[in-house]
Design an enzyme around this catalytic site. Sequence first.
Site, short mmCIF file in Angstrom:
data_model
loop_
_atom_site.label_atom_id
_atom_site.label_comp_id
_atom_site.label_asym_id
_atom_site.label_seq_id
_atom_site.Cartn_x
_atom_site.Cartn_y
_atom_site.Cartn_z
N LYS A 1 0.83 -1.21 0.00
CA LYS A 1 0.00 0.00 0.00
C LYS A 1 0.86 1.27 0.00
O LYS A 1 0.60 2.20 -0.76
CB LYS A 1 -0.94 0.01 1.21
CG LYS A 1 -1.97 -1.09 1.23
CD LYS A 1 -2.98 -0.92 2.34
CE LYS A 1 -2.36 -0.96 3.73
NZ LYS A 1 -1.73 -2.25 4.05
N ARG B 1 -9.67 1.15 9.45
CA ARG B 1 -9.24 -0.24 9.65
C ARG B 1 -10.40 -1.15 10.02
O ARG B 1 -10.25 -2.37 9.98
CB ARG B 1 -8.18 -0.31 10.76
CG ARG B 1 -6.86 0.33 10.40
CD ARG B 1 -5.84 0.13 11.51
NE ARG B 1 -4.61 0.83 11.26
CZ ARG B 1 -3.59 0.34 10.56
NH1 ARG B 1 -3.69 -0.86 10.03
NH2 ARG B 1 -2.48 1.05 10.38
N ARG C 1 12.53 -10.45 4.58
CA ARG C 1 13.15 -9.13 4.73
C ARG C 1 14.27 -9.19 5.77
O ARG C 1 14.13 -9.82 6.80
CB ARG C 1 12.07 -8.14 5.15
CG ARG C 1 12.46 -6.67 4.99
CD ARG C 1 11.33 -5.77 5.46
NE ARG C 1 10.17 -5.81 4.58
CZ ARG C 1 8.99 -5.34 4.91
NH1 ARG C 1 8.78 -4.83 6.11
NH2 ARG C 1 7.99 -5.39 4.05
N ARG D 1 13.59 -8.24 11.75
CA ARG D 1 12.81 -7.47 12.73
C ARG D 1 11.68 -8.33 13.28
O ARG D 1 11.15 -9.20 12.58
CB ARG D 1 12.21 -6.22 12.08
CG ARG D 1 13.23 -5.21 11.57
CD ARG D 1 12.54 -3.97 11.06
NE ARG D 1 11.41 -4.31 10.19
CZ ARG D 1 10.52 -3.45 9.75
NH1 ARG D 1 10.60 -2.19 10.11
NH2 ARG D 1 9.53 -3.83 8.95
N ARG E 1 -0.67 -10.69 12.24
CA ARG E 1 -1.16 -9.45 11.62
C ARG E 1 -2.15 -9.75 10.49
O ARG E 1 -3.13 -9.02 10.30
CB ARG E 1 0.01 -8.62 11.11
CG ARG E 1 0.89 -8.06 12.23
CD ARG E 1 2.10 -7.36 11.68
NE ARG E 1 1.75 -6.13 10.97
CZ ARG E 1 2.57 -5.48 10.15
NH1 ARG E 1 3.79 -5.96 9.91
NH2 ARG E 1 2.19 -4.38 9.56
#
Length: 212
Positions: free
Chosen positions: A13, A88, A123, A156, A167
Amino acid sequence: MKMILLGAPGAGKGTQAEVLSKKLGIPTISTGNMLRAAISNGSAVGLAAKSFMDKGQLVPDSVIIDIVKERLAQPDCQKGFILDGMPRTIPQAQALEDGGVELTTVLSLEVSDEEIVDRMSGRRVCPKCGATFHVVSHPPKTEGVCDNCGEGLIIRKDDAKETVLDRLNVYHSQTEPLKDFYARRGLLISVENQGSIEATSRAIFRALGIGE
């Protein structure tokens, strides 16, 4: 164009919002940036938000909506805006609507959970200089080592597979129902992931009826 961007965490996004912002000459507005700006400016709604945050509490929807309306009233939003990260939930969407915030488009970026897990769990970040890599799409020259400063790369907590799955579960239960909410209002446009940022941007331009 008065737009909301929907999509799971890691769907791209922020990246596509930046592309659209440049293409259309309208600002991208994120909830986090709005909150920080309102608090920094010392506005009434900013101080109200700060009072909740200082107690470690979530900022109520009513205060968030007031901050959004305050931001959208600024001159740079007169030609349109892109809302990223808000709403949200269905109650937030209803509150936006009840608050008189008009929309022309709700764009949903469709990316499979599997692809998002691969993207985010692959990542790697340098804790020293902040450089970001990806084990597949943008690997460092030496595995596990930052190209820029030689520091060891880390995963992370937000990018750990378990966190990503948590999530995604929150997104599916709380945010994904917004697609039906806006589809019933004739505002929803869905665009499938095209495998690259550039190809997805072109698909978005086509879906919105704007030239590439």
